[in-house]
Design an enzyme around this catalytic site. Sequence first.
Site, short mmCIF file in Angstrom:
data_model
loop_
_atom_site.label_atom_id
_atom_site.label_comp_id
_atom_site.label_asym_id
_atom_site.label_seq_id
_atom_site.Cartn_x
_atom_site.Cartn_y
_atom_site.Cartn_z
N LYS A 251 7.96 11.32 -11.09
CA LYS A 251 7.87 10.29 -11.95
C LYS A 251 7.32 10.30 -13.00
CE LYS A 251 10.43 6.82 -9.04
NZ LYS A 251 10.54 6.97 -7.63
N ASN B 65 1.73 19.00 -22.01
CA ASN B 65 0.71 19.40 -21.10
C ASN B 65 0.49 19.28 -19.54
OD1 ASN B 65 0.40 21.34 -23.37
ND2 ASN B 65 -1.48 20.44 -24.00
N THR C 41 16.29 2.34 -9.62
CA THR C 41 17.15 1.28 -8.97
C THR C 41 17.16 -0.15 -9.04
OG1 THR C 41 16.81 1.73 -6.83
CG2 THR C 41 18.25 3.38 -7.68
N GLY D 51 16.28 6.28 3.33
CA GLY D 51 14.77 5.82 3.56
C GLY D 51 14.74 5.35 5.85
N ARG D 52 14.21 4.04 5.10
CA ARG D 52 14.32 3.38 6.20
C ARG D 52 16.58 2.99 6.94
NH1 ARG D 52 10.89 -0.46 6.07
NH2 ARG D 52 9.09 -0.77 3.90
#
Length: 231
Positions: free
Chosen positions: A63, A69, A119, A209-210
Amino acid sequence: MERTGPIIVALDFDSRRAAEAVVDRLGDECRFYKVGLELLTAAGPDLVRRLAAQGHEVFLDLKLFEIPNSVAGAVRAAGALGASMVTVHSMGGTGIMAAAVAAARDFPRLRVLALTVVTSMTGTDLADIGIGNSAEEQVLRLAGLAEKAGCHGVIASPQEIAPLRGMLGPDSLIVTPGVTLPGESRGGHARPGTPRTAIAAGASYIVVGRSVTRAADPATALQRVRSAAGL
């Protein structure tokens, strides 16, 4: 479809040992893993190198939101680690997204994805920071900027996939967190969806995921997700 196909397993752990234990238990069942800020901070970049060396695809969810730069440097570092995807925050504007895309050109396998609206956020959250658009309106606006900047795709919730696919066409990547099995807890996602609805709407990849990593048998849980997605 090879192994997990469009399913990415999120290694949302605070230690390398816990992450590697899940990878070992999944074995050949999974080829694509997400490494986010928590695990990268706890385990360091060597875990990403190891996963890539083992033949896994790695979605490095950084993210990035910095001056162009710095973003370009981080993208080059991600490419050198062997990552397949890296995220940049579209709220930073076209400058940082274009810098990320330019930096990724030295790494042909690396795809730059623009995070639109996380989300966990709703229209109320956007209003708190001075944005009058609904979550969907803001996602589409930012996705348009990402497309102009040359990004390979976007990150968005299951609820925006269909309009995004209509706007971006068939070739852009749409990677979708916030995917949960029917009856499961939302897990902090304000705009969730099921595997089947996400894939049917046009998601390129879904992130789980979980549902998998905290299951007693991760391989069996991954098969349940695959079945729930209609794969």
